[in-house]
Design an enzyme around this catalytic site. Sequence first.
Site, PDB file in Angstrom:
ATOM      1  N   GLY A 193       0.857  -1.164   0.130  1.00  0.00           N
ATOM      2  CA  GLY A 193       0.181   0.028   0.099  1.00  0.00           C
ATOM      3  C   GLY A 193       0.728   1.294  -0.080  1.00  0.00           C
ATOM      4  N   CYS A 200       5.968  -0.124   7.246  1.00  0.00           N
ATOM      5  CA  CYS A 200       5.402   1.125   6.324  1.00  0.00           C
ATOM      6  C   CYS A 200       6.863   1.419   5.578  1.00  0.00           C
ATOM      7  CB  CYS A 200       5.359   2.169   7.118  1.00  0.00           C
ATOM      8  SG  CYS A 200       4.550   3.723   6.561  1.00  0.00           S
ATOM      9  N   LEU A 201       6.428   1.668   4.293  1.00  0.00           N
ATOM     10  CA  LEU A 201       7.464   1.865   3.404  1.00  0.00           C
ATOM     11  C   LEU A 201       8.158   3.387   3.855  1.00  0.00           C
ATOM     12  CD1 LEU A 201       5.800   1.126  -0.223  1.00  0.00           C
ATOM     13  CD2 LEU A 201       7.693  -0.159   1.133  1.00  0.00           C
ATOM     14  N   GLN A 211       2.650  10.096   1.455  1.00  0.00           N
ATOM     15  CA  GLN A 211       3.945   9.278   1.324  1.00  0.00           C
ATOM     16  C   GLN A 211       4.922   9.672   0.069  1.00  0.00           C
ATOM     17  OE1 GLN A 211       2.393   5.043   2.149  1.00  0.00           O
ATOM     18  NE2 GLN A 211       4.368   5.244   3.019  1.00  0.00           N
ATOM     19  N   HIS A 228      -4.302   0.988   7.697  1.00  0.00           N
ATOM     20  CA  HIS A 228      -3.078   1.636   7.660  1.00  0.00           C
ATOM     21  C   HIS A 228      -2.756   2.673   6.771  1.00  0.00           C
ATOM     22  CE1 HIS A 228       1.671   1.245   7.777  1.00  0.00           C
ATOM     23  NE2 HIS A 228       1.510   2.115   6.606  1.00  0.00           N
ATOM     24  N   GLU A 229      -3.420   2.717   5.490  1.00  0.00           N
ATOM     25  CA  GLU A 229      -3.254   3.619   4.415  1.00  0.00           C
ATOM     26  C   GLU A 229      -4.203   4.745   4.539  1.00  0.00           C
ATOM     27  OE1 GLU A 229      -0.872   3.337   2.857  1.00  0.00           O
ATOM     28  OE2 GLU A 229      -0.458   1.431   3.074  1.00  0.00           O
ATOM     29  N   HIS A 251      -2.709   7.020   7.208  1.00  0.00           N
ATOM     30  CA  HIS A 251      -1.801   8.054   6.582  1.00  0.00           C
ATOM     31  C   HIS A 251      -2.756   9.283   6.219  1.00  0.00           C
ATOM     32  CE1 HIS A 251       2.104   6.037   6.397  1.00  0.00           C
ATOM     33  NE2 HIS A 251       1.557   5.275   5.621  1.00  0.00           N
TER      34      HIS A 251
END
Length: 149
Positions: A46, A89-90, A51, A131-132, A135
């Site tokens: 994701g 997380c990226l 991000q 999670h997304e 963000h």
Amino acid sequence: MAKRNIVKIGDDVLRKICRTQLNFDERLHQTLDDMKETMYGAEGVGLAAPQIGVLRRYCVIDVGDGLIELINPVITEKSEEVQTGNEGCLSIPDRSEIVTRPMKVTVRAQNRYGENFTVTGEGLKARALCHEIDHLDGVLYIDHAKRRN
Ligand code: NI
């Protein structure tokens, strides 16, 4: 399409509340295409617009069953049943923590053309959706992680 740089933890952009996306235009489509390429290139499941430094309410997810683009997503239902597992997380490289999430969620969103749809996810998909969407409100998974003693 082009890969974008992924913003890393410590950058304030990850802590901002994103604004509603109102235009379903070529610029949005281009950014979504870039996000898709960036997510797959980083082997993530994701990626949310902040991000890549875009403070708008949209994200892309693919937990292995196909790409979903969610514009202005809202969680409308959460199961009482929860799951507890590892999450990363990226934007927070080389780290993961145990996070408890609902086992199942339903999300209402718009697609890239502004059409409404609903998606229900269980397990990893529910985790990725939570999670997304977090963000988009400046929330990172480490905010939910169990503190280590
Ligand atoms: Ni993340």
